[in-house]
Design an enzyme around this catalytic site. Structure first.
Site, short mmCIF file in Angstrom:
data_model
loop_
_atom_site.label_atom_id
_atom_site.label_comp_id
_atom_site.label_asym_id
_atom_site.label_seq_id
_atom_site.Cartn_x
_atom_site.Cartn_y
_atom_site.Cartn_z
N ARG A 40 9.30 0.28 -21.64
CA ARG A 40 8.71 1.56 -22.03
C ARG A 40 7.28 1.32 -22.47
O ARG A 40 6.95 0.27 -23.02
CB ARG A 40 9.50 2.18 -23.18
CG ARG A 40 10.83 2.78 -22.76
CD ARG A 40 11.53 3.46 -23.92
NE ARG A 40 11.97 2.52 -24.92
CZ ARG A 40 11.40 2.33 -26.10
NH1 ARG A 40 10.36 3.08 -26.46
NH2 ARG A 40 11.84 1.44 -26.94
N TYR A 82 9.99 1.93 -14.23
CA TYR A 82 10.93 1.34 -15.19
C TYR A 82 11.84 2.42 -15.80
O TYR A 82 11.39 3.53 -16.14
CB TYR A 82 10.17 0.61 -16.31
CG TYR A 82 11.08 0.21 -17.44
CD1 TYR A 82 11.90 -0.91 -17.31
CD2 TYR A 82 11.18 0.97 -18.60
CE1 TYR A 82 12.78 -1.26 -18.31
CE2 TYR A 82 12.06 0.63 -19.60
CZ TYR A 82 12.87 -0.48 -19.46
OH TYR A 82 13.75 -0.81 -20.45
N LYS A 119 15.65 8.73 -22.34
CA LYS A 119 14.85 8.83 -23.56
C LYS A 119 14.01 10.12 -23.59
O LYS A 119 13.86 10.76 -24.63
CB LYS A 119 13.92 7.62 -23.70
CG LYS A 119 14.63 6.28 -23.70
CD LYS A 119 15.64 6.16 -24.82
CE LYS A 119 16.10 4.70 -24.96
NZ LYS A 119 17.12 4.57 -26.03
N HIS A 127 19.44 8.56 -31.55
CA HIS A 127 19.48 7.25 -30.90
C HIS A 127 20.65 6.47 -31.49
O HIS A 127 20.47 5.54 -32.27
CB HIS A 127 18.14 6.55 -31.19
CG HIS A 127 17.90 5.32 -30.38
ND1 HIS A 127 17.04 4.31 -30.79
CD2 HIS A 127 18.37 4.92 -29.17
CE1 HIS A 127 17.00 3.37 -29.87
NE2 HIS A 127 17.80 3.70 -28.89
N SER A 180 15.88 -0.31 -31.14
CA SER A 180 16.10 -1.02 -29.88
C SER A 180 16.25 -2.52 -30.14
O SER A 180 15.55 -3.07 -30.99
CB SER A 180 14.92 -0.79 -28.94
OG SER A 180 14.87 0.57 -28.59
N CYS A 222 18.63 -4.08 -31.55
CA CYS A 222 19.24 -4.42 -32.84
C CYS A 222 20.76 -4.28 -32.81
O CYS A 222 21.40 -4.23 -33.86
CB CYS A 222 18.63 -3.60 -33.96
SG CYS A 222 16.91 -4.03 -34.31
N ASP A 269 24.12 4.40 -26.74
CA ASP A 269 22.67 4.55 -26.99
C ASP A 269 22.27 5.91 -27.55
O ASP A 269 21.34 5.97 -28.35
CB ASP A 269 21.91 4.30 -25.68
CG ASP A 269 20.41 4.04 -25.91
OD1 ASP A 269 20.09 3.16 -26.73
OD2 ASP A 269 19.59 4.73 -25.28
N ARG A 275 17.49 -5.49 -17.52
CA ARG A 275 18.52 -4.50 -17.85
C ARG A 275 19.59 -4.41 -16.78
O ARG A 275 19.32 -4.62 -15.60
CB ARG A 275 17.86 -3.11 -18.00
CG ARG A 275 16.86 -3.01 -19.14
CD ARG A 275 17.47 -2.37 -20.35
NE ARG A 275 16.61 -2.47 -21.52
CZ ARG A 275 16.88 -1.86 -22.69
NH1 ARG A 275 17.95 -1.12 -22.81
NH2 ARG A 275 16.09 -2.01 -23.72
P1 GTP Z 1 18.55 -0.61 -26.85
O1 GTP Z 1 19.57 -0.56 -25.75
O2 GTP Z 1 17.23 -1.13 -26.39
O3 GTP Z 1 18.41 0.68 -27.61
O4 GTP Z 1 19.04 -1.71 -27.92
P2 GTP Z 1 20.48 -1.99 -28.55
O5 GTP Z 1 20.48 -1.52 -29.97
O6 GTP Z 1 21.60 -1.57 -27.69
O7 GTP Z 1 20.44 -3.55 -28.63
P3 GTP Z 1 21.44 -4.62 -28.06
O8 GTP Z 1 22.88 -4.36 -28.41
O9 GTP Z 1 21.13 -4.85 -26.63
O10 GTP Z 1 20.87 -5.81 -28.98
C1 GTP Z 1 21.07 -7.04 -28.60
C2 GTP Z 1 20.45 -8.04 -29.54
O11 GTP Z 1 21.00 -7.98 -30.85
C3 GTP Z 1 20.82 -9.37 -28.98
O12 GTP Z 1 19.78 -10.28 -29.22
C4 GTP Z 1 22.07 -9.72 -29.75
O13 GTP Z 1 22.31 -11.09 -29.75
C5 GTP Z 1 21.74 -9.18 -31.13
N1 GTP Z 1 22.93 -8.82 -31.91
C6 GTP Z 1 23.79 -7.80 -31.68
N2 GTP Z 1 24.77 -7.77 -32.61
C7 GTP Z 1 24.50 -8.79 -33.45
C8 GTP Z 1 25.14 -9.28 -34.63
O14 GTP Z 1 26.14 -8.76 -35.12
N3 GTP Z 1 24.56 -10.38 -35.24
C9 GTP Z 1 23.45 -10.98 -34.74
N4 GTP Z 1 22.95 -12.03 -35.38
N5 GTP Z 1 22.83 -10.54 -33.64
C10 GTP Z 1 23.34 -9.47 -33.00
MN MN Z 2 21.64 -0.74 -25.75
MN MN Z 3 17.95 2.64 -26.89
#
Ligand code: GTP
Ligand code: MN
Ligand code: MN
Length: 622
Positions: free
Chosen positions: A76, A239, A248, A268, A290, A292, A315, A407
Site C-alpha cells: 500500500r 498491488y 481497504k 480493521h 498490520s 501484528c 481482517d 501475500r
Molecule cells: P494485515 O493482514 O497486514 O492487516 O496484518 P495481520 O494483523 O493479519 O498480521 P499477521 O497475522 O500476518 O502478522 C504476522 C506477524 O505477527 C508475523 O511476523 C507473526 O510471526 C507475528 N505474530 C503473530 N502472532 C504472534 C504471537 O502471538 N507472538 C509473536 N511473537 N508474534 C506473532
Molecule cells: Mn492479515
Molecule cells: Mn489489514
C-alpha cells in the site's frame, strides 16, 4: 467524448449503464467485458494471465498461480492515499487531503485514454453475504485481469451482485414514484446511489503493437476516496491493497464514513468464535495494526484442552446493532489476503491448510518442482529457488527469497477452522473487543477496560514500537488508533466521538467488553516473554471466564489484570509470568506523558471524554 468500440451495457440499472459508458469514453479501452464471476470466466482469465506472463501455473497446487509484481509495486502507498472530502477538516490531521474538484481535474487528465490497448472489466461485487442486511454493494471498473480474478476470491463477485444492484435500483425507483405521487411525503434514501463506484487503472496504456509487460503499473500513483459521493479512484498500482478496491478502500475507508452516518462500525478487525469445553460459544473481534497478528489469532489452534477456536474473518469487521441491542458482526470479505512470510505449520497450520489450491501467491519464491516457498514456510529452505525478482536463489543468497510483504489470496471457505455461521447475513453477536499492538515494554499481556469509555480510550492509544526497546524503557511509539490510522475515511477525532456515541446507543450491559492485549513484551535481552500463537488461547480463556463472571481480576491504575492465568502445561518461568502481568507505575507515568501530544493532534475534534480518561489515568498513577 466518444469511443470507437461498442460499450455493452447488459443491465437494467440505468445509472450503472451510464457510468460504465462515461468511464469507457474517458479511458478508451480496446474492449469492454462485464464479469459474471463464473468458473468459465475464471478459467479464461487465468489462462490469459498465464499467456501474458503475469501468472505461472503451480504444478503442485491445483488451480493456483504465482505472480511477481513490478519491484516498485509491492505494498500500500500511504503517502499516495487521499481522502478527498469537501472540507479538509473532515479528512482530519492523519489523512492526506486533496480538494475533490482539484482531484477530479487531475483524474480527467490522468485517466484520459489510460486503458488504450487494454480490456476494461466491469466487476459487480457484494461485500458481505449476498442479500444480507449488513452487506453492501459495489462495482469496480478495472483494466487488470489480475484484479478481476483476485476480486473473485476476495468478494462475492459477478452475476448475483449485479442482480442485487438492479433490484435495489428498481425498489428505489418504485419508492421515488410513490413519493412523487404522495407529493414529497416519505423521503427517498438514495442520495448515495445503489452501489459504490470504484474505478481502477494500472495506468499503463499500450500503443498499437506495443508489447505488454507481466506487471503493468505506473510510477504515478493515486489511491483516492470521495467520501461525500462514496467513490473510489485508484491509479497506477496493481498491488492488492491499492487495486482490490472492495477491501481497504471500500470496506474500511468508505464504509467507515457510511458507518459514521448510519450508526454502525466498519473496523480493521478479525472475528473469531470461541467455544469452551462446557458452556456457550462467544464471538470476539480484535484490532491489531498490520503485521501484528490478526490472521494468526483468527486461525489460532488452542493449546488448552477442550477449547475450540473457529474463524469468521481475519481482517475486517462490520458491526451493527441487532434487534436485541447487541452488536452483530459480519466479515465483509470472502477470502484471505494474508502476509505469506512467517506463515508456516508451526505458526499458523490452518492458513497453510487453506492454501491447498484455488489460490494466488504474489511476490513469494518459486520452487524447482512448481510450488511456492517463503521465509518461515519450512524450517529449512529448498536448495534452489527463483526469488520474487525472478533471480536464482540459494540459501547463501544475501536477500530473502520472498518479499517481506508477499501475500496469498485464498478462499475463506477452504479454511479448516471456518465457522459454519461465517456467511450468516445477520452476523454474530460480539461479546468482547480486543485491541493490541507490538509493545516490547510497559504493556501487560492482557488488560480489561473499566467500561466502554475507558475501552475507547485504550483503542485511541493503540501503538506499536518502531524499535524494539529493552524492558523498562519506553521506545519510540507509532500511534495507530484502533489499528485504523491508514484506513479511517474521515477525521479520526470524529471517529473517536463516533465510538463513544455507539456506546450510548444501547444498554451498557449489552455492549462488548473491551480488552487490550500484548503478545510482544520482551525481556532485557530482547527475547519475547510470551510464547504467543496457540498459547494466546490462555488469554482468550481468561476473557471468556471474565464474561461469565468466573475469573478474578486485580484492579490497577491502567485497568483490570488477571488475578491468575491458566498456565497449566506451559513452560514459562514464574518471574516472566509476573512481569507479563505487572504494571510499573514509574514506566506508566512516562507512558501517560506521551498521550497529550497524541491527543492534541486532533485539536477541537478530540472528544472531551477521552481527555477525562487521560486525567483519570494520571490521577490513578499518583
Ligand atoms: P494485515 O493482514 O497486514 O492487516 O496484518 P495481520 O494483523 O493479519 O498480521 P499477521 O497475522 O500476518 O502478522 C504476522 C506477524 O505477527 C508475523 O511476523 C507473526 O510471526 C507475528 N505474530 C503473530 N502472532 C504472534 C504471537 O502471538 N507472538 C509473536 N511473537 N508474534 C506473532
Ligand atoms: Mn492479515
Ligand atoms: Mn489489514
Amino acid at each position: 467524448m466518444s469511443i470507437s468500440v461498442e460499450v455493452p451495457t447488459p443491465t437494467s440499472h440505468s445509472d450503472l449503464a451510464a457510468w460504465v459508458t462515461r468511464i469507457a469514453e474517458l479511458t478508451q479501452p480496446d474492449r469492454i467485458e462485464w464479469c459474471d464471476g463464473s468458473e468459465a470466466e475464471w478459467t479464461r482469465l487465468t489462462n490469459l494471465l498465464v499467456e501474458q506472463g503475469t501468472f505461472t501455473r503451480l504444478a503442485k497446487r491445483p488451480n493456483s498461480f504465482y505472480a511477481a509484481s513490478d519491484p516498485s509495486d509491492v505494498a500500500r502507498v500511504e503517502d499516495r492515499t487521499f481522502i478527498c472530502s469537501e472540507r479538509e477538516e473532515d479528512a482530519g490531521p492523519t489523512n492526506n487531503w486533496i480538494a475533490p474538484d482539484e482531484m477530479r481535474r487531475t483524474f480527467a487528465t490522468l485517466f484520459k485514454g489510460c486503458m488504450r490497448g487494454r480490456t476494461m472489466y466491469v466487476v459487480p461485487f457484494c461485500m458481505g453475504p449476498l442479500g444480507g442486511n449488513i452487506s453492501q454493494l459495489g462495482v469496480e471498473i478495472t483494466d487488470s485481469p489480475y484484479v478481476v480474478v483476485s476480486m473473485r476470491i476476495m468478494t462475492r463477485m459477478g452475476e448475483d451482485a449485479l442482480r442485487l444492484i438492479e433490484e435495489r435500483g428498481a425498489a428505489r425507483k418504485a419508492r421515488e414514484s410513490e413519493a412523487r405521487a404522495n407529493e414529497g411525503r416519505g423521503k427517498h434514501d438514495h442520495e448515495h446511489g445503489d452501489f459504490v463506484k470504484a474505478v481502477h487503472s494500472v495506468g499503463a496504456p499500450l500503443a498499437p503493437g506495443q508489447a505488454d509487460v507481466p506487471w503493468p503499473c505506473s510510477q504515478t500513483k493515486y489511491i483516492s476516496h470521495f467520501p461525500e459521493t462514496r467513490e473510489i479512484w485508484s491509479y497506477g498500482s496493481g498491488y492488492g491493497g491499492n487495486a482490490l478496491l472492495g477491501k481497504k478502500c471500500y470496506a474500511l475507508r468508505i464504509a467507515s464514513v457510511m458507518a459514521r452516518d448510519e450508526g454502525w462500525l466498519a473496523e480493521h478487525m478479525l472475528i473469531l468464535k470461541l467455544t469452551p469445553p462446557q458452556g456457550e460459544a462467544r464471538y470476539v473481534a480484535a484490532a491489531f495494526p498490520s503485521a501484528c497478528g490478526k490472521t494468526n489469532l483468527a486461525m489460532l489452534q488452542p493449546t488448552i484442552p477442550g477449547w475450540k477456536v473457529e474463524t469468521i474473518g481475519d481482517d475486517i469487521a462490520w458491526m451493527r446493532f441487532g434487534p436485541d441491542g447487541r452488536l452483530y458482526a459480519i466479515n465483509p470479505e470472502a477470502g484471505f489476503f494474508g502476509v505469506a512470510p512467517g506463515t508456516g505449520r508451526s505458526t499458523n497450520a490452518n492458513a497453510i491448510e487453506t492454501l491447498w489450491g484455488n489460490s494466488i501467491f504474489t511476490n513469494v519464491a518459486l520452487t524447482d518442482d512448481g510450488d511456492v516457498w517463503w521465509e518461515g514456510l519450512t524450517d529449512e529452505p529448498p536448495a534452489h529457488l527463483i526469488d520474487w525478482k525472478g533471480r536464482d536463489w540459494t540459501p547463501d543468497s544475501p536477500e530473502p527469497a520472498a518479499h517481506p510483504n508477499a501475500r496469498f489470496t485464498t478462499p475463506a471457505e477452504q479454511c479448516p477452522t471456518i465457522a459454519p455461521e461465517w456467511q450468516d447475513p445477520a452476523g454474530v453477536p460480539i461479546s468482547a473487543i480486543l485491541f493490541g499492538g507490538r509493545r516490547a515494554t510497559a504493556v501487560p499481556l492482557v488488560t480489561e477496560s473499566f467500561g466502554w469509555q475507558h475501552g475507547v480510550f485504550l483503542g485511541a492509544n493503540v501503538a506499536s514500537e518502531k524499535t524494539a526497546a529493552a524492558e523498562g524503557k519506553v521506545g519510540e511509539l507509532r500511534r495507530d488508533p484502533f489499528a485504523m490510522l491508514p484506513f479511517c475515511g474521515y477525521n479520526m477525532g470524529d471517529y473517536f466521538a463516533h465510538w463513544l456515541e455507539i456506546g450510548r446507543m444501547t444498554d451498557p450491559e449489552k455492549l462488548p467488553r473491551i480488552y487490550y492485549v500484548n503478545w510482544f513484551r520482551k525481556d532485557a535481552n530482547g527475547r519475547f516473554l510470551w510464547p504467543g500463537f496457540g498459547e494466546n488461547s490462555r488469554v482468550l480463556k481468561w476473557i471468556v471466564d471474565r464474561l461469565n463472571g468466573v475469573a478474578d481480576a486485580v484492579p490497577t491504575p491502567i485497568g483490570n489484570l488477571p488475578a491468575s492465568l491458566d498456565t497449566e502445561g506451559l513452560d514459562i518461568a514464574p518471574e516472566d509470568m509476573e512481569l507479563l502481568l505487572s504494571v510499573d507505575p514509574e514506566v506508566w507515568r512516562e507512558e501517560a506523558a506521551l498521550i497529550p501530544p497524541h491527543f492534541e493532534t486532533f485539536g477541537d475534534h478530540m472528544p472531551k471524554e477521552l481527555w477525562d480518561e487521560y486525567r483519570a489515568l494520571v490521577q490513578r498513577l499518583g
